[in-house]
Design a protein around this motif. Structure first.
Motif, PDB file in Angstrom:
ATOM      1  N   ASN A 145       0.811  -1.221   0.000  1.00 53.54           N
ATOM      2  CA  ASN A 145       0.000   0.000   0.000  1.00 53.54           C
ATOM      3  C   ASN A 145       0.842   1.268   0.000  1.00 53.54           C
ATOM      4  OD1 ASN A 145      -2.671   1.102  -0.012  1.00 53.54           O
ATOM      5  ND2 ASN A 145      -2.378   1.701   2.129  1.00 53.54           N
ATOM      6  N   LEU A 146       1.841   1.314  -0.848  1.00 49.71           N
ATOM      7  CA  LEU A 146       2.723   2.488  -0.936  1.00 49.71           C
ATOM      8  C   LEU A 146       2.017   3.620  -1.691  1.00 49.71           C
ATOM      9  CD1 LEU A 146       5.499   3.931  -0.744  1.00 49.71           C
ATOM     10  CD2 LEU A 146       6.151   2.674  -2.835  1.00 49.71           C
ATOM     11  N   ALA A 147       1.999   4.793  -1.103  1.00 53.12           N
ATOM     12  CA  ALA A 147       1.311   5.937  -1.715  1.00 53.12           C
ATOM     13  C   ALA A 147       2.258   6.720  -2.632  1.00 53.12           C
ATOM     14  CB  ALA A 147       0.787   6.867  -0.620  1.00 53.12           C
ATOM     15  N   THR A 148       1.733   7.161  -3.770  1.00 52.17           N
ATOM     16  CA  THR A 148       2.547   7.912  -4.731  1.00 52.17           C
ATOM     17  C   THR A 148       3.156   9.157  -4.112  1.00 52.17           C
ATOM     18  OG1 THR A 148       1.113   7.131  -6.509  1.00 52.17           O
ATOM     19  CG2 THR A 148       2.514   9.036  -6.997  1.00 52.17           C
ATOM     20  N   GLU A 205       0.982   5.960   7.693  1.00 52.63           N
ATOM     21  CA  GLU A 205       1.040   4.792   8.582  1.00 52.63           C
ATOM     22  C   GLU A 205       0.409   3.564   7.926  1.00 52.63           C
ATOM     23  OE1 GLU A 205       2.068   6.602  12.679  1.00 52.63           O
ATOM     24  OE2 GLU A 205       1.866   4.552  11.998  1.00 52.63           O
ATOM     25  N   ASP A 206      -0.354   3.764   6.851  1.00 51.53           N
ATOM     26  CA  ASP A 206      -0.997   2.597   6.217  1.00 51.53           C
ATOM     27  C   ASP A 206      -0.091   1.941   5.176  1.00 51.53           C
ATOM     28  OD1 ASP A 206      -3.322   4.528   4.114  1.00 51.53           O
ATOM     29  OD2 ASP A 206      -1.123   4.416   4.157  1.00 51.53           O
ATOM     30  N   ASN A 207       1.187   2.314   5.174  1.00 55.18           N
ATOM     31  CA  ASN A 207       2.181   1.630   4.330  1.00 55.18           C
ATOM     32  C   ASN A 207       2.656   0.393   5.078  1.00 55.18           C
ATOM     33  OD1 ASN A 207       4.302   0.877   2.647  1.00 55.18           O
ATOM     34  ND2 ASN A 207       5.623   2.579   3.249  1.00 55.18           N
ATOM     35  N   LEU A 208       1.690  -0.470   5.377  1.00 58.80           N
ATOM     36  CA  LEU A 208       1.982  -1.565   6.318  1.00 58.80           C
ATOM     37  C   LEU A 208       2.716  -2.714   5.633  1.00 58.80           C
ATOM     38  CD1 LEU A 208      -1.113  -3.793   7.114  1.00 58.80           C
ATOM     39  CD2 LEU A 208      -0.893  -2.435   5.051  1.00 58.80           C
ATOM     40  N   LYS A 209       3.493  -3.418   6.453  1.00 58.42           N
ATOM     41  CA  LYS A 209       4.127  -4.670   5.999  1.00 58.42           C
ATOM     42  C   LYS A 209       3.218  -5.810   6.429  1.00 58.42           C
ATOM     43  CE  LYS A 209       7.921  -6.013   8.068  1.00 58.42           C
ATOM     44  NZ  LYS A 209       7.651  -7.340   8.695  1.00 58.42           N
ATOM     45  N   VAL A 210       2.813  -6.606   5.493  1.00 57.29           N
ATOM     46  CA  VAL A 210       1.977  -7.765   5.813  1.00 57.29           C
ATOM     47  C   VAL A 210       2.882  -8.847   6.386  1.00 57.29           C
ATOM     48  CG1 VAL A 210       0.463  -9.575   4.920  1.00 57.29           C
ATOM     49  CG2 VAL A 210       0.237  -7.214   4.081  1.00 57.29           C
ATOM     50  N   THR A 211       2.719  -9.086   7.697  1.00 54.30           N
ATOM     51  CA  THR A 211       3.525 -10.087   8.394  1.00 54.30           C
ATOM     52  C   THR A 211       2.656 -11.234   8.925  1.00 54.30           C
ATOM     53  OG1 THR A 211       5.058  -8.337   9.065  1.00 54.30           O
ATOM     54  CG2 THR A 211       5.247 -10.434  10.228  1.00 54.30           C
TER      55      THR A 211
END
Ligand SMILES: Nc1ccn([C@@H]2O[C@H](COP(=O)(O)OP(=O)(O)OP(=O)(O)O)[C@@H](O)[C@H]2O)c(=O)n1
Ligand SMILES: C[C@](O)(CO)[C@H](O)COP(=O)(O)O
Length: 232
Positions: A113-116, A210-216
């Protein structure tokens, strides 16, 4: 568009042990696409990013075989036992015409979810700052140090503490040298900035969403599903 050539390096050779299940999490689907495709698309859709090198597990039978996305080259190589090994393998596999001072954006395949706008600001910061830059966010919760049985040992001071995200952006040769030096010293770095810091660099912190989360874990995937299907 001025500034150095920019390439992405995507470590995608993990097995997703903490997530569990048979499918390595970078290939789990969210909002209709595998996490790795969300991550690659976010990078390659940016006009400054020229291409991507993806580090895959040696026995990866799920790699879709993309050779281009968004009209840009997608290359792949075999990663290594640790994330840092995979990043270094990808750096060393970049095409010979990618110059030493090219900006390399290292971004986890597990961060879909990386934002431009964050990518814009990271590239600008890393172009201007010789020691590179990383996305992150200040710690906003109280931090506790836990004992093995799960009780609180102490409260840790949080002033000045940040959580590091990816992408992390550094010049190609500087990062390769730093990762090789850490490996030679037997130091396992958990992000690229740690390797650069060992050599005295002070990368810039760029506050990102903060929503550039890593799915773990599976709970992270549920959140990613929501975020990716409600992107603004
Ligand atoms: N040897 C490794 C380990 C991890 N990664 C990648 O680095 C990113 C962040 O790592 P992590 O979230 O720890 O993924 P896994 O290692 O797969 O997870 P786990 O530690 O739970 O096994 C992921 O995109 C993962 O695919 C990699 O390229 N090579
Ligand atoms: C690189 C990273 O995403 C920055 O927070 C993090 O260190 C990766 O940790 P992991 O345990 O390899 O997922």
């Amino acid at each position: 568009m001025s500034g150095p050539l920019v390439w992405a390096v995507v470590p995608a050779a993990g097995q997703g042990t903490r997530f569990g299940g048979e499918v390595p999490k970078q290939y789990l689907h969210s909002a209709g696409k595998p996490l790795i495709e969300h991550a690659l698309s976010a990078l390659l859709a940016h006009p400054r990013v020229a291409g991507a090198m993806v580090a895959l597990a040696a026995n990866d039978a799920r790699w879709p075989g993309w050779t281009s996305l968004h009209g840009k080259p997608v290359l792949c190589c075999v990663g290594g036992g640790e994330r840092a090994d995979s990043v270094l393998a990808a750096l060393e596999a970049l095409p010979a015409d990618v110059p030493a001072d090219a900006l390399v954006l290292v971004h986890d395949a597990a961060r879909p979810n990386l934002a431009t706008a964050d990518l814009d600001r990271l590239i600008d910061a890393a172009t201007a700052h010789p020691d590179g830059a990383i996305l992150g966010a200040p710690v906003r919760d109280t931090l506790k140090r836990a004992a093995v049985e799960g009780t609180i040992v102490t409260t840790e001071p949080r002033d000045g503490l940040w959580r590091a995200f990816t992408p992390q952006a550094f010049r190609r040769d500087a990062l390769g040298n730093a990762l090789r030096a850490a490996r030679a010293a037997g130091v396992l770095v958990t992000d690229e900035a740690m390797a650069m810091e060992r050599g005295g660099a002070r990368p810039r912190l760029v506050e990102g969403r903060e929503d550039n989360l890593k799915v773990t874990t599976p709970a992270d995937l549920a959140l990613a599903d929501y975020l990716l299907s409600h992107r603004t």
